[in-house]
Structure formats: structure tokens, C-alpha cells
Design a protein around this motif. Sequence first.
Motif, PDB file in Angstrom:
ATOM      1  N   TYR A  47       0.840  -1.189   0.000  1.00  0.00           N
ATOM      2  CA  TYR A  47       0.000   0.000   0.000  1.00  0.00           C
ATOM      3  C   TYR A  47       0.878   1.243   0.000  1.00  0.00           C
ATOM      4  CZ  TYR A  47      -4.593  -2.117   0.907  1.00  0.00           C
ATOM      5  OH  TYR A  47      -5.771  -2.806   0.801  1.00  0.00           O
ATOM      6  N   VAL A  48       0.469   2.238  -0.748  1.00  0.00           N
ATOM      7  CA  VAL A  48       1.116   3.548  -0.740  1.00  0.00           C
ATOM      8  C   VAL A  48       0.137   4.560  -0.151  1.00  0.00           C
ATOM      9  CG1 VAL A  48       1.878   5.463  -2.216  1.00  0.00           C
ATOM     10  CG2 VAL A  48       2.739   3.150  -2.625  1.00  0.00           C
ATOM     11  N   ILE A  49       0.625   5.357   0.810  1.00  0.00           N
ATOM     12  CA  ILE A  49      -0.135   6.468   1.382  1.00  0.00           C
ATOM     13  C   ILE A  49       0.440   7.739   0.776  1.00  0.00           C
ATOM     14  CG2 ILE A  49      -0.939   7.586   3.484  1.00  0.00           C
ATOM     15  CD1 ILE A  49      -1.710   4.618   3.271  1.00  0.00           C
ATOM     16  N   LYS A  50      -0.396   8.468   0.038  1.00  0.00           N
ATOM     17  CA  LYS A  50       0.115   9.583  -0.767  1.00  0.00           C
ATOM     18  C   LYS A  50      -0.874  10.745  -0.766  1.00  0.00           C
ATOM     19  CE  LYS A  50       2.223  10.261  -5.377  1.00  0.00           C
ATOM     20  NZ  LYS A  50       1.571  11.545  -5.736  1.00  0.00           N
ATOM     21  N   GLN A  51      -0.346  11.954  -0.846  1.00  0.00           N
ATOM     22  CA  GLN A  51      -1.196  13.118  -0.994  1.00  0.00           C
ATOM     23  C   GLN A  51      -1.729  13.220  -2.413  1.00  0.00           C
ATOM     24  OE1 GLN A  51       1.355  16.338   0.508  1.00  0.00           O
ATOM     25  NE2 GLN A  51      -0.321  16.933   1.857  1.00  0.00           N
ATOM     26  N   ASP A  52      -3.026  13.570  -2.542  1.00  0.00           N
ATOM     27  CA  ASP A  52      -3.570  13.786  -3.874  1.00  0.00           C
ATOM     28  C   ASP A  52      -3.355  15.248  -4.275  1.00  0.00           C
ATOM     29  OD1 ASP A  52      -5.538  15.307  -2.578  1.00  0.00           O
ATOM     30  OD2 ASP A  52      -7.023  13.697  -2.626  1.00  0.00           O
ATOM     31  N   LYS A  53      -3.885  15.631  -5.426  1.00  0.00           N
ATOM     32  CA  LYS A  53      -3.650  16.978  -5.938  1.00  0.00           C
ATOM     33  C   LYS A  53      -4.267  18.059  -5.067  1.00  0.00           C
ATOM     34  CE  LYS A  53      -7.594  16.674  -9.123  1.00  0.00           C
ATOM     35  NZ  LYS A  53      -7.997  16.741 -10.556  1.00  0.00           N
ATOM     36  N   ASN A  54      -5.208  17.650  -4.215  1.00  0.00           N
ATOM     37  CA  ASN A  54      -5.832  18.602  -3.300  1.00  0.00           C
ATOM     38  C   ASN A  54      -5.158  18.622  -1.928  1.00  0.00           C
ATOM     39  OD1 ASN A  54      -7.898  19.322  -5.192  1.00  0.00           O
ATOM     40  ND2 ASN A  54      -8.959  17.415  -4.687  1.00  0.00           N
ATOM     41  N   GLY A  55      -4.082  17.860  -1.791  1.00  0.00           N
ATOM     42  CA  GLY A  55      -3.359  17.823  -0.531  1.00  0.00           C
ATOM     43  C   GLY A  55      -3.924  16.862   0.483  1.00  0.00           C
ATOM     44  N   GLU A  56      -4.929  16.061   0.092  1.00  0.00           N
ATOM     45  CA  GLU A  56      -5.529  15.082   0.983  1.00  0.00           C
ATOM     46  C   GLU A  56      -4.747  13.776   0.938  1.00  0.00           C
ATOM     47  OE1 GLU A  56      -8.154  15.306   3.080  1.00  0.00           O
ATOM     48  OE2 GLU A  56      -8.276  17.473   2.647  1.00  0.00           O
ATOM     49  N   TRP A  57      -4.568  13.162   2.112  1.00  0.00           N
ATOM     50  CA  TRP A  57      -3.865  11.894   2.171  1.00  0.00           C
ATOM     51  C   TRP A  57      -4.826  10.758   1.820  1.00  0.00           C
ATOM     52  CZ3 TRP A  57       1.242  11.989   2.440  1.00  0.00           C
ATOM     53  CH2 TRP A  57       1.863  13.122   3.003  1.00  0.00           C
ATOM     54  N   GLN A  58      -4.370   9.877   0.912  1.00  0.00           N
ATOM     55  CA  GLN A  58      -5.178   8.746   0.471  1.00  0.00           C
ATOM     56  C   GLN A  58      -4.339   7.475   0.508  1.00  0.00           C
ATOM     57  OE1 GLN A  58      -8.246   9.483  -0.003  1.00  0.00           O
ATOM     58  NE2 GLN A  58      -8.293  11.634  -0.609  1.00  0.00           N
ATOM     59  N   SER A  59      -4.999   6.332   0.717  1.00  0.00           N
ATOM     60  CA  SER A  59      -4.311   5.041   0.681  1.00  0.00           C
ATOM     61  C   SER A  59      -4.607   4.346  -0.645  1.00  0.00           C
ATOM     62  CB  SER A  59      -4.758   4.156   1.848  1.00  0.00           C
ATOM     63  OG  SER A  59      -6.142   3.869   1.770  1.00  0.00           O
ATOM     64  N   HIS A  60      -3.593   3.659  -1.182  1.00  0.00           N
ATOM     65  CA  HIS A  60      -3.711   3.002  -2.474  1.00  0.00           C
ATOM     66  C   HIS A  60      -3.115   1.597  -2.405  1.00  0.00           C
ATOM     67  CE1 HIS A  60      -4.595   6.965  -4.336  1.00  0.00           C
ATOM     68  NE2 HIS A  60      -3.665   7.416  -3.498  1.00  0.00           N
ATOM     69  N   ASP A  61      -3.886   0.613  -2.802  1.00  0.00           N
ATOM     70  CA  ASP A  61      -3.403  -0.764  -2.939  1.00  0.00           C
ATOM     71  C   ASP A  61      -2.698  -0.847  -4.288  1.00  0.00           C
ATOM     72  OD1 ASP A  61      -3.039  -3.489  -3.268  1.00  0.00           O
ATOM     73  OD2 ASP A  61      -5.064  -4.041  -2.648  1.00  0.00           O
ATOM     74  N   VAL A  62      -1.343  -0.947  -4.279  1.00  0.00           N
ATOM     75  CA  VAL A  62      -0.592  -0.788  -5.524  1.00  0.00           C
ATOM     76  C   VAL A  62       0.006  -2.074  -6.076  1.00  0.00           C
ATOM     77  CG1 VAL A  62      -0.055   1.628  -5.039  1.00  0.00           C
ATOM     78  CG2 VAL A  62       1.540  -0.165  -4.288  1.00  0.00           C
TER      79      VAL A  62
END
Length: 462
Positions: A294-309
Motif C-alpha cells: 500500500y502507498v499512502i500519498k497526498q492527492d492533488k488537493n493535498g488530501e492523504w489517500q491510501s492506495h493498494d498498488v
Amino acid sequence: MPKCNNRFSLKALAAAVSATVALGVVALPTLSHADETACSPFTPLIKGQEDLVYVWTLGVEGIGDGSDKLVTVDVRHGSKTFGKVINSLSVGGRGEAHHMGFSDDRRYMWAGALDSNKMFVFDIGTDPSKPKLVRTITDLVEKTGYVGPHTFYALPGRMMIQALSNAKDHGGVTGIAVYSNDGKFISKHDMPTTKVGGVQGDGYGYDIGINPQKNVLLTSSFTGWNNYMMDLGKMVKDPDAMKHFGNTMAMWNLKTMEPMKVFDVPGAPLEIRWSLKKGDNWAVTATALTSQLYVIKQDKNGEWQSHDVATIGNPADIPLPVDISITADGKGLWVNTFMDGMTRYWDFHDPMHPKEVFKEKIGSQVNMVSQSFDGKRVYYTTSLLGNWDKKGKDDEQFLKMYKWNGKKLSHVFTIDFYKEKLGRAHHMKFQALNLSKLKPLAAAESQDLDSLKLALTEPKGK
């Protein structure tokens, strides 16, 4: 209590472990946290050649003195004692030695025991080749109600300790303790158990990772004392026990120590590794029970999101991802899987679409992986927990060093910890003999360190 949302059946896991038990083998996900790029950004780093490797080792009854110990290995090329144990310091008794972490000046090492709840502070600055035990801290349970001191993460003048369990029911609900560098309790911070950002917190803890530039702290989750001190074969056959694993990660405001968001990351997310590349805004973890990255990353709006990569190996084969180690440039990731004894290297040039590009069997079991900051040397150890390690001939306990040229591993040396009567080899940390030229990561230099230190002084939590 949270239920484990596994992507393979409990029946399959129990069958796999039962088969290994029949052969005198036991395995499951580990606890781990090791490698130079995993150090706190507030700790000076060795960016060149490490001189020593410390191994925090579990004592085994009938082997040597039977005590947990801090073992020092010489890794200076050209040294007469290269690849040899040059010091072994016992702490007296066995308390399930597990992880350790440097202080913010790298002159002291804190280490913990998951069963006894003792925390040991070693002087590794006066003579790095001969650590000295200078303090034993025994008030964690009294001050916080937490048990199982796991991750030790340096802050300015402080040590942050992530616990795994609690004294009330020995389950997974727990929190973070903050101590001063001289061993005085400062504050406690309970893991979130309510909805934060729309996701229910489960209260579980495991690892800590700080990104100072973003003023955030990321935590992961595992399981409580009832599980990590249970015989593995018994645990995986107990449906209720298998429900009690963490399925979340939490993002905190570092200065206020308030949770900002909880992420649904099913299957016990373990080690947290922030990319150290300038400008990067993501961290990675591996899930022990669901075999995912999983990657925890900021989106273009600056919100932190989790991604199953990505998927690690074949989940149906129960590879059991354990430790991970990210390269200093954020472009590569080592991933160990305990059940098959494999290490895997992933290309992380695109963190949202990583690719496995290399794998090799290290031993019958492999747990921790630590790579040098320059990425040219990789070290491996073997132990998970006293009741979870494999048994019989597959209970290998070693420290191995390899060279890595970007395409293949070349074996350099192996130290058999059983043969040397040292016990079970677990957590590793590197050290330099000359500490005067070491500097913290640039990420920490822009922080108002006095402000951060003050912010962590006021007690919070229940």
C-alpha cells in the motif's frame, strides 16, 4: 474488536501452518522495523560505509547464558575481525527482545522487550564497539497502561515508543508513549478508536514513520500480547484469535499529536517507509495477512489517500510479507517474505505501479532486511518471535551480509547465531566509529525543533 479482512481463507492459513508444524516448522507474519533509511529523520545518518552492525537478540534457554543481548558485529572492510562478533552484552533474563532505535544524537540506543515491557538504554557513543547498558526503564505499564514496547523513534530530546498492547485485556488496543532522552515519562497518546475521516479506528498500533516537511506522523497496526505471545500453531487454529489483527493506518498531526485521518488497510499493515527523495510525498507499507503493498500519498488537493498498488508473491501460497527497506532515493524497495525465506526487490520509480524485478531465497526463514544508505550492502536476520519462529532444522538463526549491484546479490558472510551461542537474531542497526561528521536528514533541518519538543510535552490521551 476488528475482524481481519483476509484475501485468503483462515482455513488455508491454518492448513499451511499445520503442515509446517508437522514438519517441525512454524511461521507467520512478523514484527519488524530495521534499516538505515528507516531511522528517524531527526537522527544523524551514516550515508557512507557503516562500521558496525548491532543485532538485538532473543535469548534461548540452554543456549549460551540464555539472556537477551545486544550483539556487535564488525563490518569494516579490511579489518582483521570483519564479519565477526566483537562484543556481546547480556541484559539478564529473557523478555522477548524485539526492536531498537537511536536517540536524536545517535549516541544512545533504546531497545525494548515485548513480554517483560522493559526498555533498555545503551551508551553506544562513548565506545561504539563496546555498548554499555546505562538505564533500564520499567514504568511503561504504570505510566501508560500500555504493554509491548515495539518501535523506538527519535524526536528532538525525546523518544517516541509505539506499543502493541494494553495491560487491561492484553488485546491490540494501545497507544504511543513519549519519554525524555534521560528516561522520564512525558506523555501518552491513545491510538484512535473512533471514526476519523470517515473510517473507524481500531486502536491497534505497530510502526511509526514521520515526514517532518509535512508535519505528519503515520502509524500502522498489528496485534496484541494475547496473540504475539501465543504459540503460532495454536493461534492460527483459533478463529477468534485470528480476528484480532489491525486493519488500519492513521495519519496524525505531528505537533498536536491529534489523528487527522484513519485509512482502511486490511491485513495487518506493518513497517512504514517514507520516501526520502526531496519533493516526494508518499510512504509505503506491506500487509502481512493479505500480501499487498500500500502507498499512502497526498492527492492533488493535498488530501492523504491510501492506495493498494501491488501484490507480493501469490497470496494463496501464504508468503507472509514481513520487513521492508526503501532505498535512499525512493526508487527501490526490498520486501522479505518469511514463509518461503525469500527477499524481493521492487522497482519503485512509479510508486503507484511498482514492479518486482528480483527475488532470491535467503534461508529457510528470513525476517529483517537492512540496506546501507548507499544501497550497496544488504543485511538479513531471521527471528520473528520466540513462539513464532520455525522449528527443527528450519529454525535457522543468522546474520547474513550481501553486496548488491542493482542486478544481483553476492554473499559476503554469514554468522550462525546458534553456533555462536547467541540466540535468535532479530533487529539490526548500523553504527559508525566516528560520530562527529554525521548529520540529520535535510528533511529535519527546516523544523522548529524547540517548538516540536514543547508540543510533545503536554500529556494527552486517557
